[in-house]
Motif scaffolding. Structure first.
Motif, short mmCIF file in Angstrom:
data_model
loop_
_atom_site.label_atom_id
_atom_site.label_comp_id
_atom_site.label_asym_id
_atom_site.label_seq_id
_atom_site.Cartn_x
_atom_site.Cartn_y
_atom_site.Cartn_z
N GLN A 150 0.83 -1.20 0.00
CA GLN A 150 0.00 0.00 0.00
C GLN A 150 0.87 1.25 0.00
O GLN A 150 1.83 1.36 0.77
N MET A 151 0.52 2.22 -0.83
CA MET A 151 1.28 3.46 -0.91
C MET A 151 0.98 4.37 0.29
O MET A 151 -0.12 4.35 0.83
N PRO A 152 1.96 5.17 0.71
CA PRO A 152 1.74 6.12 1.80
C PRO A 152 0.99 7.37 1.31
O PRO A 152 0.48 7.39 0.19
N ASP A 153 0.96 8.40 2.14
CA ASP A 153 0.20 9.62 1.82
C ASP A 153 1.00 10.50 0.86
O ASP A 153 1.62 11.50 1.25
N MET A 154 0.99 10.12 -0.42
CA MET A 154 1.87 10.75 -1.39
C MET A 154 1.54 12.22 -1.66
O MET A 154 2.45 13.02 -1.90
N ASP A 155 0.29 12.62 -1.61
CA ASP A 155 -0.04 14.03 -1.83
C ASP A 155 0.60 14.90 -0.76
O ASP A 155 1.19 15.95 -1.06
N GLU A 156 0.48 14.48 0.49
CA GLU A 156 1.07 15.25 1.58
C GLU A 156 2.60 15.26 1.48
O GLU A 156 3.24 16.30 1.69
N ILE A 157 3.17 14.12 1.13
CA ILE A 157 4.63 14.02 1.01
C ILE A 157 5.13 14.89 -0.15
O ILE A 157 6.12 15.63 -0.02
N ASN A 158 4.44 14.84 -1.28
CA ASN A 158 4.85 15.66 -2.42
C ASN A 158 4.71 17.14 -2.13
O ASN A 158 5.53 17.96 -2.59
N ALA A 159 3.68 17.51 -1.37
CA ALA A 159 3.49 18.92 -1.03
C ALA A 159 4.63 19.42 -0.14
O ALA A 159 5.14 20.55 -0.32
N ILE A 160 5.05 18.61 0.81
CA ILE A 160 6.18 18.97 1.66
C ILE A 160 7.45 19.10 0.82
O ILE A 160 8.24 20.05 0.98
N ALA A 161 7.66 18.15 -0.08
CA ALA A 161 8.84 18.18 -0.94
C ALA A 161 8.86 19.42 -1.82
O ALA A 161 9.91 20.07 -1.98
N LEU A 162 7.72 19.78 -2.38
CA LEU A 162 7.64 20.97 -3.24
C LEU A 162 7.96 22.22 -2.44
O LEU A 162 8.70 23.10 -2.90
#
Length: 364
Positions: A136-148
């Motif tokens: 199962q994938m983690p919370d990618m939207d939240e992770i990508n937002a932090i990375a951005l």
């Protein structure tokens, strides 16, 4: 009754004539490295994942190494990741001289807790490496937002989640670089070692493509420091067959997981899959307080189990230099002491699942 944990024999037997045909084609043509089968497999991967670029590589571990090498990760850099994972995740970071910076996990999904990531970012942080654990994938939207927000790359360690969906998008398609493994026991495994790298970035694709052949851009002309990281053409041919049948395998794995859940939900802590995503069930992992005793009972009944993973990364001897101690990541430590994976493969019958669950329940 004797249960097979991953049933790799059945995985071969079900499509043996197809496997044997493509293997003989490769061997008789002597196309052993980067042949047409690899080209076909990469095109199929790209189409399946809906990624702009896909490259077959020698293993899931090498996929992570190549991803970080292409991003220019080097000594002194920091990569944020989870302590509750297979060692390859943190090991590859350390191999490049970078520092794995651990963030504790979400107790429900076993994946990195995105709400804790930002507190771990420093001026040395270069990337976030979430792991899509157990399928199962983690919370990618939240992770990508932090990375951005912090100008960081995101590398999805999707060794266990190839084929899983996150808000309708495939694992490996929603980060700077996605990496997966085709180790035989993975949901889609080859007959040896293999992996793949995915990206939407043409420059990263070109770099990784060169780096998997020792940084070579044309024969004996080396633009980058690279490695021998190619996917064997024989494995690519086998994986071409596997990919044709993979959606059926995912469906059957999900059926097995659903039956496990229905039979066990009132007795043990069962896996949790969020509503906006799917799991490909690399493992079906429950939590049990008296794990060693239960494992012994199940073994005597012919039921194999596994622990993924008994020692979190921050407590491994090889990472002692990071200076962590017991209690630093309590959720990971608690889960590591309780998790137990039950047999999981597409070929488990209803009778076998009932046998496994009934023996588990009566020995809790």
């Amino acid at each position: 009754m004797k249960i097979d944990f991953a049933n790799l024999t059945k995985a071969y037997e079900e499509h043996s004539s197809e496997f044997e045909k493509v293997a003989l084609d490769v061997m008789s043509s002597a196309r052993y490295i980067l042949g047409k089968e690899t080209d076909e497999f990469e095109a199929s991967l790209q189409n399946y994942v809906k990624s702009d670029y896909a490259l077959g590589v020698s293993s899931g571990t090498d996929a992570l190494l190549l991803a970080m090498m292409a991003l220019g990760i080097r000594g002194g850099d920091e990569i944020i990741t989870t302590p509750f994972t297979f060692i390859a995740t943190a090991e590859t970071i350390a191999c490049l001289g970078a520092k794995p910076v651990f963030v504790d996990i979400d107790e429900e999904t076993f994946n990195i807790d995105a709400s804790r990531i930002e507190n771990a970012i420093t001026d040395k942080t270069k990337a976030i490496m979430p792991v899509s654990l157990y399928g199962q994938m983690p919370d990618m939207d939240e992770i990508n937002a932090i990375a951005l927000k912090h100008n960081l790359a995101v590398i999805e360690d999707a060794a266990q989640s190839f084929g899983a969906l996150y808000k309708g998008k495939r694992s490996c398609s929603v980060s700077t670089i996605g990496c997966t493994s085709f180790f035989p026991a993975k949901p889609m495994g080859c007959f040896g070692d293999g992996g793949a790298v995915f990206t939407q970035d043409a420059e990263l694709y070109d770099k990784i493509k060169a780096m998997r052949v020792h940084g070579q851009v044309k024969r004996y002309t080396h633009k980058y420091i690279g490695m021998g990281g190619r996917l064997d053409n024989l494995q690519a041919a086998i994986l071409n067959v596997k990919l044709k049948h993979y959606e059926k395998d995912i469906e059957r794995r999900q059926n097995v997981a659903e039956m496990y859940t229905q039979l066990l939900k009132n007795y043990v802590s069962i896996p949790s899959v969020k509503e906006d995503r799917t799991s490909v069930w690399a493992q079906y992992t429950v939590r049990i307080k008296n794990r060693e005793q239960v494992q012994l009972y199940l073994k005597e009944a012919g039921i194999p189990t596994a622990v993924h993973y008994p020692i979190p990364m921050h407590l491994q001897e090889c990472f002692a230099y990071l200076g962590h101690k017991k209690g630093d990541f309590p959720v990971s430590e608690t889960c590591a002491a309780e998790v137990m994976s039950l047999p999981m493969n597409p070929y488990l019958t209803n009778d076998e699942i009932e046998y496994i669950t009934s023996n588990l329940i009566k020995n809790l």
